[in-house]
Design a protein around this motif. Sequence first.
Motif, PDB file in Angstrom:
ATOM      1  N   PHE A 195       0.819  -1.245   0.133  1.00 35.72           N
ATOM      2  CA  PHE A 195      -0.379  -0.176   0.015  1.00 35.72           C
ATOM      3  C   PHE A 195       0.691   1.212  -0.072  1.00 35.72           C
ATOM      4  O   PHE A 195       1.826   1.104   0.804  1.00 35.72           O
ATOM      5  CB  PHE A 195      -0.956  -0.291   1.219  1.00 35.72           C
ATOM      6  N   LEU A 196       0.236   2.696  -0.500  1.00 37.59           N
ATOM      7  CA  LEU A 196       0.954   3.532  -0.400  1.00 37.59           C
ATOM      8  C   LEU A 196       0.012   4.729  -0.820  1.00 37.59           C
ATOM      9  O   LEU A 196      -1.217   4.645  -0.488  1.00 37.59           O
ATOM     10  CB  LEU A 196       1.609   4.194  -2.522  1.00 37.59           C
ATOM     11  N   ILE A 197       0.217   5.681   0.923  1.00 36.52           N
ATOM     12  CA  ILE A 197      -0.967   6.751   1.119  1.00 36.52           C
ATOM     13  C   ILE A 197      -0.514   7.651   1.085  1.00 36.52           C
ATOM     14  O   ILE A 197       0.538   7.776   1.638  1.00 36.52           O
ATOM     15  CB  ILE A 197      -1.421   6.144   2.345  1.00 36.52           C
ATOM     16  N   TYR A 198      -1.318   8.565   1.260  1.00 39.56           N
ATOM     17  CA  TYR A 198      -0.467  10.463   0.478  1.00 39.56           C
ATOM     18  C   TYR A 198      -1.633  10.918   1.586  1.00 39.56           C
ATOM     19  O   TYR A 198      -2.594  11.469   1.911  1.00 39.56           O
ATOM     20  CB  TYR A 198      -1.669  10.767  -1.028  1.00 39.56           C
ATOM     21  N   ALA A 199      -0.827  10.592   3.131  1.00 39.63           N
ATOM     22  CA  ALA A 199      -0.941  10.751   4.076  1.00 39.63           C
ATOM     23  C   ALA A 199      -1.332  12.379   4.438  1.00 39.63           C
ATOM     24  O   ALA A 199      -2.240  12.724   5.150  1.00 39.63           O
ATOM     25  CB  ALA A 199      -0.635  10.156   5.474  1.00 39.63           C
ATOM     26  N   GLY A 200      -0.546  12.927   3.487  1.00 39.11           N
ATOM     27  CA  GLY A 200      -0.792  14.632   3.869  1.00 39.11           C
ATOM     28  C   GLY A 200      -0.699  15.318   2.308  1.00 39.11           C
ATOM     29  O   GLY A 200       0.636  15.018   2.138  1.00 39.11           O
ATOM     30  N   VAL A 201      -0.622  16.936   2.638  1.00 40.93           N
ATOM     31  CA  VAL A 201       0.040  17.495   1.476  1.00 40.93           C
ATOM     32  C   VAL A 201       0.680  18.565   1.734  1.00 40.93           C
ATOM     33  O   VAL A 201       1.514  18.599   1.399  1.00 40.93           O
ATOM     34  CB  VAL A 201      -1.909  18.106   0.932  1.00 40.93           C
ATOM     35  N   SER A 202       0.454  18.879   2.558  1.00 36.29           N
ATOM     36  CA  SER A 202       1.598  19.988   3.517  1.00 36.29           C
ATOM     37  C   SER A 202       1.579  19.948   4.471  1.00 36.29           C
ATOM     38  O   SER A 202       0.512  20.902   5.446  1.00 36.29           O
ATOM     39  CB  SER A 202       0.785  21.605   2.651  1.00 36.29           C
ATOM     40  N   PRO A 203       3.042  20.050   4.872  1.00 36.00           N
ATOM     41  CA  PRO A 203       4.489  19.448   4.324  1.00 36.00           C
ATOM     42  C   PRO A 203       3.327  18.342   3.136  1.00 36.00           C
ATOM     43  O   PRO A 203       2.940  16.906   4.055  1.00 36.00           O
ATOM     44  CB  PRO A 203       5.617  19.361   4.840  1.00 36.00           C
ATOM     45  N   LEU A 204       4.372  17.701   2.648  1.00 36.62           N
ATOM     46  CA  LEU A 204       4.021  16.027   2.146  1.00 36.62           C
ATOM     47  C   LEU A 204       4.170  15.034   2.839  1.00 36.62           C
ATOM     48  O   LEU A 204       5.691  14.838   3.419  1.00 36.62           O
ATOM     49  CB  LEU A 204       5.048  15.786   0.305  1.00 36.62           C
ATOM     50  N   LEU A 205       3.268  14.523   3.148  1.00 40.68           N
ATOM     51  CA  LEU A 205       3.312  12.804   4.403  1.00 40.68           C
ATOM     52  C   LEU A 205       2.593  11.929   3.971  1.00 40.68           C
ATOM     53  O   LEU A 205       1.684  11.314   3.317  1.00 40.68           O
ATOM     54  CB  LEU A 205       2.656  13.444   5.710  1.00 40.68           C
ATOM     55  N   CYS A 206       4.149  11.080   3.354  1.00 34.04           N
ATOM     56  CA  CYS A 206       3.363   9.823   2.809  1.00 34.04           C
ATOM     57  C   CYS A 206       4.100   8.385   3.288  1.00 34.04           C
ATOM     58  O   CYS A 206       4.682   8.875   4.282  1.00 34.04           O
ATOM     59  CB  CYS A 206       4.733   9.419   1.473  1.00 34.04           C
ATOM     60  N   VAL A 207       3.153   7.518   3.140  1.00 34.28           N
ATOM     61  CA  VAL A 207       2.807   6.029   4.484  1.00 34.28           C
ATOM     62  C   VAL A 207       3.534   4.678   3.126  1.00 34.28           C
ATOM     63  O   VAL A 207       1.802   5.388   2.442  1.00 34.28           O
ATOM     64  CB  VAL A 207       2.253   6.510   5.429  1.00 34.28           C
ATOM     65  N   GLU A 208       4.692   4.362   3.233  1.00 33.62           N
ATOM     66  CA  GLU A 208       4.526   3.609   2.505  1.00 33.62           C
ATOM     67  C   GLU A 208       4.246   2.041   2.442  1.00 33.62           C
ATOM     68  O   GLU A 208       5.538   1.672   4.208  1.00 33.62           O
ATOM     69  CB  GLU A 208       5.279   3.469   1.063  1.00 33.62           C
ATOM     70  N   ALA A 239       3.453 -12.230   8.439  1.00 29.61           N
ATOM     71  CA  ALA A 239       3.742 -12.099   9.557  1.00 29.61           C
ATOM     72  C   ALA A 239       3.391 -10.797  10.609  1.00 29.61           C
ATOM     73  O   ALA A 239       3.250 -10.846  12.084  1.00 29.61           O
ATOM     74  CB  ALA A 239       4.919 -12.332   9.488  1.00 29.61           C
ATOM     75  N   HIS A 240       3.735  -9.968   9.454  1.00 32.23           N
ATOM     76  CA  HIS A 240       3.089  -8.069  10.401  1.00 32.23           C
ATOM     77  C   HIS A 240       3.140  -8.142   9.409  1.00 32.23           C
ATOM     78  O   HIS A 240       3.258  -7.811   7.862  1.00 32.23           O
ATOM     79  CB  HIS A 240       4.643  -8.378  10.850  1.00 32.23           C
ATOM     80  N   THR A 241       2.343  -6.184   9.467  1.00 30.36           N
ATOM     81  CA  THR A 241       2.696  -5.229   9.339  1.00 30.36           C
ATOM     82  C   THR A 241       3.321  -4.120   9.206  1.00 30.36           C
ATOM     83  O   THR A 241       3.601  -3.802   9.820  1.00 30.36           O
ATOM     84  CB  THR A 241       1.059  -4.228   9.161  1.00 30.36           C
ATOM     85  N   GLU A 242       4.119  -3.701   7.862  1.00 34.51           N
ATOM     86  CA  GLU A 242       5.283  -3.159   8.401  1.00 34.51           C
ATOM     87  C   GLU A 242       4.783  -2.237   7.501  1.00 34.51           C
ATOM     88  O   GLU A 242       4.435  -2.244   6.198  1.00 34.51           O
ATOM     89  CB  GLU A 242       6.428  -3.898   7.576  1.00 34.51           C
ATOM     90  N   ALA A 243       5.013  -0.468   8.014  1.00 31.96           N
ATOM     91  CA  ALA A 243       4.774   0.930   7.069  1.00 31.96           C
ATOM     92  C   ALA A 243       6.113   1.624   7.705  1.00 31.96           C
ATOM     93  O   ALA A 243       6.359   1.677   7.995  1.00 31.96           O
ATOM     94  CB  ALA A 243       3.608   1.539   6.968  1.00 31.96           C
ATOM     95  N   ASP A 244       6.177   2.921   6.366  1.00 29.31           N
ATOM     96  CA  ASP A 244       6.773   3.581   6.906  1.00 29.31           C
ATOM     97  C   ASP A 244       6.837   4.710   6.007  1.00 29.31           C
ATOM     98  O   ASP A 244       6.332   5.028   5.160  1.00 29.31           O
ATOM     99  CB  ASP A 244       8.389   3.338   6.097  1.00 29.31           C
ATOM    100  N   ALA A 245       7.136   6.510   7.197  1.00 29.16           N
ATOM    101  CA  ALA A 245       6.397   7.591   6.064  1.00 29.16           C
ATOM    102  C   ALA A 245       7.666   7.923   5.677  1.00 29.16           C
ATOM    103  O   ALA A 245       8.827   8.211   6.636  1.00 29.16           O
ATOM    104  CB  ALA A 245       5.918   8.114   7.676  1.00 29.16           C
ATOM    105  N   PHE A 246       7.815   8.941   5.107  1.00 30.80           N
ATOM    106  CA  PHE A 246       8.697   9.892   4.589  1.00 30.80           C
ATOM    107  C   PHE A 246       8.009  10.650   4.144  1.00 30.80           C
ATOM    108  O   PHE A 246       6.507  10.944   3.535  1.00 30.80           O
ATOM    109  CB  PHE A 246       9.061   8.897   3.270  1.00 30.80           C
ATOM    110  N   ALA A 247       8.927  11.708   2.910  1.00 30.27           N
ATOM    111  CA  ALA A 247       8.566  13.047   2.863  1.00 30.27           C
ATOM    112  C   ALA A 247       8.680  13.058   1.497  1.00 30.27           C
ATOM    113  O   ALA A 247       9.047  14.112   0.742  1.00 30.27           O
ATOM    114  CB  ALA A 247       9.141  14.244   3.839  1.00 30.27           C
ATOM    115  N   GLY A 248       8.084  12.101   0.097  1.00 29.93           N
ATOM    116  CA  GLY A 248       8.221  11.820  -1.082  1.00 29.93           C
ATOM    117  C   GLY A 248      10.254  12.095  -1.602  1.00 29.93           C
ATOM    118  O   GLY A 248      10.886  12.102  -0.383  1.00 29.93           O
TER     119      GLY A 248
END
Length: 196
Positions: free
Chosen positions: A154-167, A173-182
């Motif tokens: 999955f890829l989520i556009y979680a915020g626009v200003s500032p850009l917040l992405c979660v992939e 076994a698990h759910t693993e996600a990381d947040a980043f800024a583009g």
Amino acid sequence: MKRTRTGAGMLTAVAVVVLVAGCGSERADEAGGGSTPSGTATPSGTATPGEPVDFLCPGEDPAPEVSSPASASVPAGAPADHYAENHGFQVPFPLHGQDRCDGLAAVSRIERALEPLRKRGDFSPAHTRKALMGIGYGPGAVETHQGGETAVGFLIYAGVSPLLCVEGTMNRAHTEADAFAGYPDHASCDRPSGGH
């Protein structure tokens, strides 16, 4: 026009004063060995103007500082890593400060929302998308894809200003996600392809 020694002497005196004053000079910081502008003191371990500041976010445990073994193992004069250099546009920007805390909170919400699906063994992209939309992400903000028989990405556009992405991915076994800024080459959450 006759030039006097006093005029030339005055220019020399001004030049000497500027050099002695150390305008723009740097000196080694006694505490940390780093360079700081002359006349300022920066305590070791604190941010200087322009550097991002990170702090512990709510619910986050302090992690022990670990030195990077990769930088220590590279011999002096080693050739540059051209693969890393040529693919740097695919390395996402990290989040800092409050944005980092917002990213960690989003990751936590997403992992909690997907946990019931993971426990049931439901790795349907449609069900994953529905669960993510159920916690407030709009239809245009959520992308899902099958990642094998027992995994979904999955890829989520979680915020626009500032850009917040979660992939992330969810598997047995698990759910693993990381947040980043583009990414460096475009203001978007999707990983760029191509390059140089």
